[in-house]
Motif scaffolding. Structure first.
Motif: not given
Length: 334
Positions: A50-69
């Motif tokens: 629960a503590f790291v869930m915001p970070f995981i969601l941020g990586v999946l929905f914000i950071y990961l698309p930027i990396l793919l681009d």
């Protein structure tokens, strides 16, 4: 009684009614379904997720698309006629190794700097942490003094140091006959050679010692975080272990190598990985400088070189962690 028993009559179980508490029976005389108890480790694991869930969601929905681009950008080229990106494949990745000689040169220079810097930072920070862990007057003030360069170097001092303004102001220096001059140099190779003349020491070690002494300012700046991690590890060692060593007659040297060093070996691994990443991503790293220089002329090639550089960093960290983990001592807390 097994916990998976949910609803059974008293005749179907091998216990007498006297062994069952009245609160475990319902109005029909059947056993109530027992609530499953969650272990402490499971509750801690759920709290951690629960503590790291915001970070995981941020990586999946914000950071990961930027990396793919970014990966797509490194394999594309802009068509100025249609104003669209055309996929060209890993052309710039191949050119970085086959045609761009400066890329390999700067990469080797960064690796050489890494080999020099990581052992020096780890040894220095561990030494300072052991000293500052002793009981002495003004210990908190000394800890703040050694950590202060980390705070100062994050602002204008880092900009000044990256621009090398101080060394640019010193155009000359004292010529000692070694061919090296400059006010920023503390000792020269000749000084260390005179010191090690009777020790039969090789030239590589002499050069390494000279580089450490002349770069002591940078080593202190890069050792603040590692020092705090080592301090936390030293303070987590139980004082009863040191007391047992004193009762057995162990010297301070034996206590350090047989107790302190194995107990903080996980912190050594953490600090080594942190120092490797810090050395590779620092603005003064030759590879980072070259990528920033190339980005202005060809951003596609610079992005490809960045991904190659990122992959090399991951491989080095994985190899180092895999080798070092075989020598790490982890204390069991039963």
């Amino acid at each position: 009684m097994s916990e998976n028993i949910t609803e059974k009559s008293l005749d179907e179980i091998s216990v007498t009614p006297a062994e069952i508490a009245p609160s475990e029976l319902d109005s029909n005389g059947l056993l109530k379904k027992r609530a499953r108890k969650v272990s402490l480790d499971s509750r801690k694991a759920r709290a951690g997720y629960a503590f790291v869930m915001p970070f995981i969601l941020g990586v999946l929905f914000i950071y990961l698309p930027i990396l793919l681009d970014s990966v797509w950008f490194s394999m594309s080229e802009l068509n100025f006629k249609t104003d669209e990106y055309n996929f060209i494949g890993p052309v710039y990745y191949v050119e970085a190794f086959t045609k761009n000689t400066k890329f390999v040169t700067n990469l080797m220079a960064g690796l050489q700097q890494l080999v020099f810097e990581v052992p020096a930072v780890i040894i220095f920070s561990l030494f300072i942490a052991v000293v500052l862990n002793q009981k002495m007057l003004g210990r908190a003030a000394f800890r703040a003094i050694f950590f202060l360069p980390v705070i100062v170097s994050t602002g204008i001092m880092e900009t000044i140091n990256a621009g090398d303004i101080m060394s640019n102001q010193t155009q000359g220096g004292i010529d000692d006959g070694s061919g090296q001059s400059g006010a920023s140099q503390i000792v020269s190779t000749l000084d260390v050679e005179r010191l090690f003349a009777s020790m039969k020491v090789g030239g590589e070690l002499v050069t390494y010692v000279v580089n450490i002494v002349n770069n002591v300012y940078n080593i202190i700046n890069y050792s603040g975080v590692q020092m705090l991690i080592f301090l936390a590890g030293l303070q987590s060692i139980s004082p009863s272990i040191y007391e047992a060593c004193r009762i057995d007659g162990a010297t301070g040297w034996e206590t350090f190598w047989k107790v302190t060093f194995p107990m903080i070996s996980p912190m050594i691994l953490v600090n080594a990985v942190y120092t490797i990443i810090d050395a590779f991503t620092r603005t003064q790293n030759p590879m980072i400088k070259y990528i920033n220089q190339v980005y202005g002329a060809n951003p596609y090639s610079a992005t490809a070189m960045s991904w190659i550089y990122f992959g090399i960093i991951i491989l080095i960290i994985a190899a180092f962690a895999g080798i070092a983990s075989t020598f790490i001592f982890y204390q069991r807390r039963d």
